[in-house]
Design a protein around this motif. Structure first.
Motif, PDB file in Angstrom:
ATOM      1  N   GLY A 238       0.821  -1.198   0.000  1.00 15.02           N
ATOM      2  CA  GLY A 238       0.000   0.000   0.000  1.00 15.02           C
ATOM      3  C   GLY A 238       0.863   1.259   0.000  1.00 15.02           C
ATOM      4  O   GLY A 238       2.034   1.246   0.386  1.00 15.02           O
ATOM      5  N   VAL A 239       0.245   2.356  -0.434  1.00 10.72           N
ATOM      6  CA  VAL A 239       0.968   3.630  -0.492  1.00 10.72           C
ATOM      7  C   VAL A 239       0.129   4.751   0.130  1.00 10.72           C
ATOM      8  O   VAL A 239       0.282   5.910  -0.232  1.00 10.72           O
ATOM      9  N   ALA A 240      -0.736   4.430   1.061  1.00 14.53           N
ATOM     10  CA  ALA A 240      -1.587   5.439   1.680  1.00 14.53           C
ATOM     11  C   ALA A 240      -0.808   6.221   2.732  1.00 14.53           C
ATOM     12  O   ALA A 240       0.001   5.665   3.482  1.00 14.53           O
ATOM     13  N   ASN A 241      -1.057   7.527   2.789  1.00 13.17           N
ATOM     14  CA  ASN A 241      -0.462   8.384   3.820  1.00 13.17           C
ATOM     15  C   ASN A 241       1.065   8.287   3.847  1.00 13.17           C
ATOM     16  O   ASN A 241       1.684   8.254   4.905  1.00 13.17           O
ATOM     17  N   ASP A 242       1.640   8.239   2.641  1.00 11.76           N
ATOM     18  CA  ASP A 242       3.097   8.222   2.476  1.00 11.76           C
ATOM     19  C   ASP A 242       3.733   6.971   3.071  1.00 11.76           C
ATOM     20  O   ASP A 242       4.876   6.990   3.532  1.00 11.76           O
ATOM     21  N   SER A 243       2.981   5.877   3.049  1.00 13.63           N
ATOM     22  CA  SER A 243       3.547   4.608   3.505  1.00 13.63           C
ATOM     23  C   SER A 243       4.257   3.926   2.343  1.00 13.63           C
ATOM     24  O   SER A 243       4.213   4.383   1.208  1.00 13.63           O
ATOM     25  N   GLY A 244       4.878   2.818   2.617  1.00 14.41           N
ATOM     26  CA  GLY A 244       5.527   2.032   1.578  1.00 14.41           C
ATOM     27  C   GLY A 244       6.871   1.502   2.038  1.00 14.41           C
ATOM     28  O   GLY A 244       7.673   2.229   2.621  1.00 14.41           O
ATOM     29  N   GLU A 245       7.084   0.231   1.771  1.00 12.03           N
ATOM     30  CA  GLU A 245       8.338  -0.441   2.098  1.00 12.03           C
ATOM     31  C   GLU A 245       9.025  -0.807   0.787  1.00 12.03           C
ATOM     32  O   GLU A 245       8.364  -1.298  -0.148  1.00 12.03           O
ATOM     33  N   ALA A 246      10.319  -0.573   0.685  1.00  3.22           N
ATOM     34  CA  ALA A 246      11.036  -0.827  -0.567  1.00  3.22           C
ATOM     35  C   ALA A 246      10.857  -2.268  -1.026  1.00  3.22           C
ATOM     36  O   ALA A 246      10.642  -2.528  -2.216  1.00  3.22           O
ATOM     37  N   ASP A 247      10.928  -3.215  -0.101  1.00  2.00           N
ATOM     38  CA  ASP A 247      10.728  -4.625  -0.428  1.00  2.00           C
ATOM     39  C   ASP A 247       9.760  -5.215   0.591  1.00  2.00           C
ATOM     40  O   ASP A 247      10.184  -5.689   1.658  1.00  2.00           O
ATOM     41  N   PRO A 248       8.466  -5.176   0.303  1.00  2.00           N
ATOM     42  CA  PRO A 248       7.482  -5.586   1.312  1.00  2.00           C
ATOM     43  C   PRO A 248       7.473  -7.072   1.636  1.00  2.00           C
ATOM     44  O   PRO A 248       7.037  -7.451   2.729  1.00  2.00           O
ATOM     45  N   MET A 249       7.910  -7.927   0.722  1.00  2.00           N
ATOM     46  CA  MET A 249       7.739  -9.370   0.937  1.00  2.00           C
ATOM     47  C   MET A 249       8.408  -9.880   2.218  1.00  2.00           C
ATOM     48  O   MET A 249       7.765 -10.569   3.019  1.00  2.00           O
ATOM     49  N   PRO A 250       9.681  -9.561   2.481  1.00  2.00           N
ATOM     50  CA  PRO A 250      10.281 -10.075   3.726  1.00  2.00           C
ATOM     51  C   PRO A 250       9.581  -9.550   4.975  1.00  2.00           C
ATOM     52  O   PRO A 250       9.339 -10.308   5.921  1.00  2.00           O
ATOM     53  N   LEU A 251       9.258  -8.251   4.984  1.00  2.00           N
ATOM     54  CA  LEU A 251       8.619  -7.650   6.154  1.00  2.00           C
ATOM     55  C   LEU A 251       7.262  -8.295   6.423  1.00  2.00           C
ATOM     56  O   LEU A 251       6.987  -8.746   7.550  1.00  2.00           O
ATOM     57  N   TYR A 252       6.414  -8.331   5.422  1.00  2.00           N
ATOM     58  CA  TYR A 252       5.050  -8.806   5.663  1.00  2.00           C
ATOM     59  C   TYR A 252       4.985 -10.327   5.780  1.00  2.00           C
ATOM     60  O   TYR A 252       4.121 -10.853   6.481  1.00  2.00           O
ATOM     61  N   THR A 253       5.904 -11.025   5.137  1.00  2.00           N
ATOM     62  CA  THR A 253       5.972 -12.472   5.363  1.00  2.00           C
ATOM     63  C   THR A 253       6.283 -12.757   6.826  1.00  2.00           C
ATOM     64  O   THR A 253       5.632 -13.592   7.470  1.00  2.00           O
ATOM     65  N   HIS A 254       7.262 -12.027   7.372  1.00  2.00           N
ATOM     66  CA  HIS A 254       7.600 -12.227   8.783  1.00  2.00           C
ATOM     67  C   HIS A 254       6.439 -11.837   9.690  1.00  2.00           C
ATOM     68  O   HIS A 254       6.101 -12.575  10.633  1.00  2.00           O
ATOM     69  N   ALA A 255       5.833 -10.666   9.427  1.00  2.00           N
ATOM     70  CA  ALA A 255       4.737 -10.206  10.287  1.00  2.00           C
ATOM     71  C   ALA A 255       3.586 -11.205  10.289  1.00  2.00           C
ATOM     72  O   ALA A 255       3.022 -11.527  11.344  1.00  2.00           O
ATOM     73  N   ILE A 256       3.231 -11.703   9.109  1.00  2.00           N
ATOM     74  CA  ILE A 256       2.110 -12.646   9.009  1.00  2.00           C
ATOM     75  C   ILE A 256       2.475 -13.974   9.662  1.00  2.00           C
ATOM     76  O   ILE A 256       1.662 -14.566  10.383  1.00  2.00           O
ATOM     77  N   GLN A 257       3.692 -14.439   9.434  1.00  2.00           N
ATOM     78  CA  GLN A 257       4.107 -15.693  10.070  1.00  2.00           C
ATOM     79  C   GLN A 257       4.092 -15.576  11.591  1.00  2.00           C
ATOM     80  O   GLN A 257       3.769 -16.546  12.295  1.00  2.00           O
ATOM     81  N   SER A 258       4.392 -14.383  12.107  1.00  2.00           N
ATOM     82  CA  SER A 258       4.389 -14.207  13.556  1.00  2.00           C
ATOM     83  C   SER A 258       2.962 -14.197  14.116  1.00  2.00           C
ATOM     84  O   SER A 258       2.763 -14.481  15.300  1.00  2.00           O
ATOM     85  N   LEU A 259       1.981 -13.855  13.278  1.00  2.00           N
ATOM     86  CA  LEU A 259       0.583 -13.872  13.710  1.00  2.00           C
ATOM     87  C   LEU A 259      -0.048 -15.257  13.577  1.00  2.00           C
ATOM     88  O   LEU A 259      -1.029 -15.562  14.260  1.00  2.00           O
TER      89      LEU A 259
END
Length: 375
Positions: A238-259
């Motif tokens: 996503g790019v709302a409110n000036d968000s955005g990660e250069a490479d989202p896959m590692p970050l969100y894979t980890h976050a989801i796996q932790s949930l």
């Protein structure tokens, strides 16, 4: 019957839903002022949309007075607000609906005019939103975002505790569960993403540390509700409110796996094609699909939102990419949306000019299809 996959039953947590069409959380800025408590008009709005046996996720509600970035948004941190929400929940339950409350803190997506004592908004780091983006002050002036104040490490447990108390307050109001707002560039996502989180303590640096606040807040809500009545919303890519990660896959894979091990009621994605849709009509092209990318990672119920039609929603469920689909803008103008889609009735277009603030117009005055039909 149209869309047989969308209109098949689904169990979410302890709740047996008659179909898989969810009402997405929608900021409408129509709470009472100055209390920021829901009022009878809000109860009418939600009750209109609660008659078809699905899940409603009520609009994002700040858990602290520092968590606001817009006028007229309902809170969930005072007794008066709890009482107002109780009337909403009772109206939904009277129609047989299931309703969760989205718990919110906007972080840097605010302005000092909304903050107690005129203080600066808080964030993981003193990184302002791009000057290309503008915000509105409490008295309606369009201005650049301010540089937020970085939260002290010692303050972060208080943020977690505020979400815990917000979860308790939602339970006191009679909700069926809560959703943690970890999307759209707000406080939790500011901690998740490296461009807005420059911290060097246990909440910054690597992916594990940047995901810590999301886990702690989710765990706090679980300790109040039990995991099967807690959901989490994320917006990878996503790019709302000036968000955005250069490479989202590692970050969100980890976050989801932790949930995954927590046993949550659901995970809720905002699709990148609709990122920022609250502010303008968008249809981002050549962007990935969050549900397709992360369905293999997430082991539980998956809800996806953002620009779906009846056809694409049914196809996504049929393909196994999602278990349920949340609709937002089109649910505003079609209070009986499930009935219309199931029966193939035409949809009423929404009026964006009436999304935020105001009274009945564009809020409770959209008729159900049966009310439009000639006698």
């Amino acid at each position: 019957m149209n869309f047989p996959h969308l209109f098949s039953p689904l169990k979410v947590g302890p709740y047996q839903l008659r179909h898989r069409l969810v009402m997405a959380p929608l900021t409408r800025m129509r709470a009472a002022r100055p209390s920021l408590a829901p009022r009878p008009l809000n109860a009418e709005y939600y009750a209109q949309r609660a008659t078809q046996g699905g899940l409603i996720i009520a609009e994002a509600s700040p858990v602290l007075a520092t968590g606001f970035g817009n006028p007229g948004v309902p809170g969930i941190y005072t007794e008066q607000q709890v009482d107002g929400w109780r009337s909403v929940v009772n109206a939904v339950h009277a129609k047989g609906g299931v309703i969760f409350l989205q718990l919110w803190h906007v972080g840097r997506v605010s302005h000092s005019s909304f903050q107690p004592g005129g203080a600066l908004p808080v964030a993981p780091s003193a990184v302002p939103i791009s000057p290309d983006l503008k915000t509105m002050t409490a008295d309606g002036k369009v201005v650049a975002y301010e540089t937020p104040r970085a939260l002290l490490t010692s303050e972060i447990p208080g943020i977690v505790e505020a979400f815990r108390q917000g979860a308790r307050n939602a339970m006191a109001a009679g909700f069926d569960g809560v959703e943690i707002h970890g999307a759209n560039g707000y406080l939790i996502e500011q901690f998740l993403q490296s461009r807005s989180n420059l911290r060097t303590d246990q909440y910054g640096g690597g992916i594990e540390n940047r995901s810590r606040l999301l886990r702690e807040i989710t765990q706090a809500a679980i300790e109040v509700w039990g995991a099967n009545r807690v959901g989490v919303r994320l917006s990878p890519y996503g790019v709302a409110n000036d968000s955005g990660e250069a490479d989202p896959m590692p970050l969100y894979t980890h976050a989801i796996q932790s949930l995954n091990p927590l046993g949550l009621a659901y995970l809720h994605f905002i699709e990148p094609r609709s990122s920022g849709a609250g502010r303008a009509e968008v249809d981002h092209q050549n962007v990935p699909s969050a549900m397709v990318l992360f369905r293999p990672v997430w082991k539980g119920i998956l809800i996806s939102a953002g620009g779906f039609t009846g056809d694409t929603a049914d196809a996504a469920i049929a393909a196994g990419h999602a278990d349920a689909i949340a609709f937002g803008r089109i649910f505003i103008s079609n209070p009986d949306l499930p009935h219309r889609l199931q029966r193939g009735f035409p949809l009423t277009p929404y009026n964006r000019a009436t999304f935020y603030g105001g009274e009945e117009k564009g809020y409770t005055d959209y008729p159900a299809y049966d009310e439009m039909a000639p006698a």
